[in-house]
Design a protein around this motif. Structure first.
Motif, mmCIF file in Angstrom:
data_model
loop_
_atom_site.group_PDB
_atom_site.id
_atom_site.type_symbol
_atom_site.label_atom_id
_atom_site.label_comp_id
_atom_site.label_asym_id
_atom_site.label_seq_id
_atom_site.Cartn_x
_atom_site.Cartn_y
_atom_site.Cartn_z
ATOM 1 N N LEU A 91 0.824 -1.204 0.000
ATOM 2 C CA LEU A 91 0.000 0.000 0.000
ATOM 3 C C LEU A 91 0.865 1.263 0.000
ATOM 4 N N ARG A 92 1.898 1.306 0.846
ATOM 5 C CA ARG A 92 2.779 2.483 0.890
ATOM 6 C C ARG A 92 3.471 2.689 -0.448
ATOM 7 N N THR A 93 3.934 1.607 -1.052
ATOM 8 C CA THR A 93 4.599 1.721 -2.352
ATOM 9 C C THR A 93 3.630 2.231 -3.402
ATOM 10 N N TYR A 94 2.431 1.677 -3.427
ATOM 11 C CA TYR A 94 1.421 2.115 -4.388
ATOM 12 C C TYR A 94 1.079 3.583 -4.188
ATOM 13 N N ALA A 95 0.895 3.988 -2.938
ATOM 14 C CA ALA A 95 0.472 5.357 -2.633
ATOM 15 C C ALA A 95 1.535 6.393 -2.958
ATOM 16 N N THR A 96 2.786 5.994 -2.961
ATOM 17 C CA THR A 96 3.852 6.971 -3.178
ATOM 18 C C THR A 96 4.542 6.827 -4.527
ATOM 19 N N ASP A 97 4.058 5.931 -5.369
ATOM 20 C CA ASP A 97 4.701 5.680 -6.656
ATOM 21 C C ASP A 97 3.692 5.792 -7.786
ATOM 22 N N PHE A 98 3.200 7.011 -8.020
ATOM 23 C CA PHE A 98 2.223 7.239 -9.076
ATOM 24 C C PHE A 98 2.947 7.475 -10.392
ATOM 25 N N ASP A 99 2.940 6.467 -11.272
ATOM 26 C CA ASP A 99 3.570 6.619 -12.585
ATOM 27 C C ASP A 99 2.890 7.741 -13.347
ATOM 28 N N GLY A 100 3.679 8.707 -13.777
ATOM 29 C CA GLY A 100 3.158 9.795 -14.582
ATOM 30 C C GLY A 100 2.501 10.902 -13.781
ATOM 31 N N GLU A 101 2.404 10.760 -12.489
ATOM 32 C CA GLU A 101 1.781 11.770 -11.644
ATOM 33 C C GLU A 101 2.868 12.646 -11.025
ATOM 34 N N GLU A 102 3.340 13.615 -11.770
ATOM 35 C CA GLU A 102 4.385 14.521 -11.303
ATOM 36 C C GLU A 102 3.915 15.338 -10.120
ATOM 37 N N GLY A 103 4.782 15.537 -9.153
ATOM 38 C CA GLY A 103 4.507 16.442 -8.063
ATOM 39 C C GLY A 103 3.784 15.843 -6.877
#
Length: 94
Positions: free
Chosen positions: A35-47
């Motif tokens: 969950l932490r990895t998913y929440a903090t690793d948004f591909d293409g979501e800059e910023g």
């Protein structure tokens, strides 16, 4: 990590638990890590970044994903159904 990968990883953790290959604490840690990895690793979501509230009150320990500390405070306030100014906590990047 995309949503499908996250779901597969959670499914694998649950399967290992059901098979007796992992205990509850290990399964919880594994799911939390996904969950932490998913929440903090948004591909293409800059910023976007994870922010955590610390200090007094109900906000302590909450983690949200936002573009800034101000937006994070607003998201936390929305989760708690409070005004952003009333959140008695420091908001900092995780």
């Amino acid at each position: 990590m995309d949503r499908i990968s996250a779901l597969r990883n959670v499914e694998e953790a649950l399967s290992d638990f059901e098979a007796g290959d992992a205990d509850l604490a290990a399964t919880e840690q594994r799911v939390l890590t996904v969950l932490r990895t998913y929440a903090t690793d948004f591909d293409g979501e800059e910023g976007l970044q994870a922010y955590q509230a610390s200090g007094a009150g109900r906000a302590h320990g909450l983690v949200v994903v936002a573009e800034s500390e101000a937006e994070a405070r607003e998201r936390i306030a929305d989760l708690l159904d409070e005004e952003p100014a009333s959140i008695a906590a420091d908001i900092s990047p995780v």
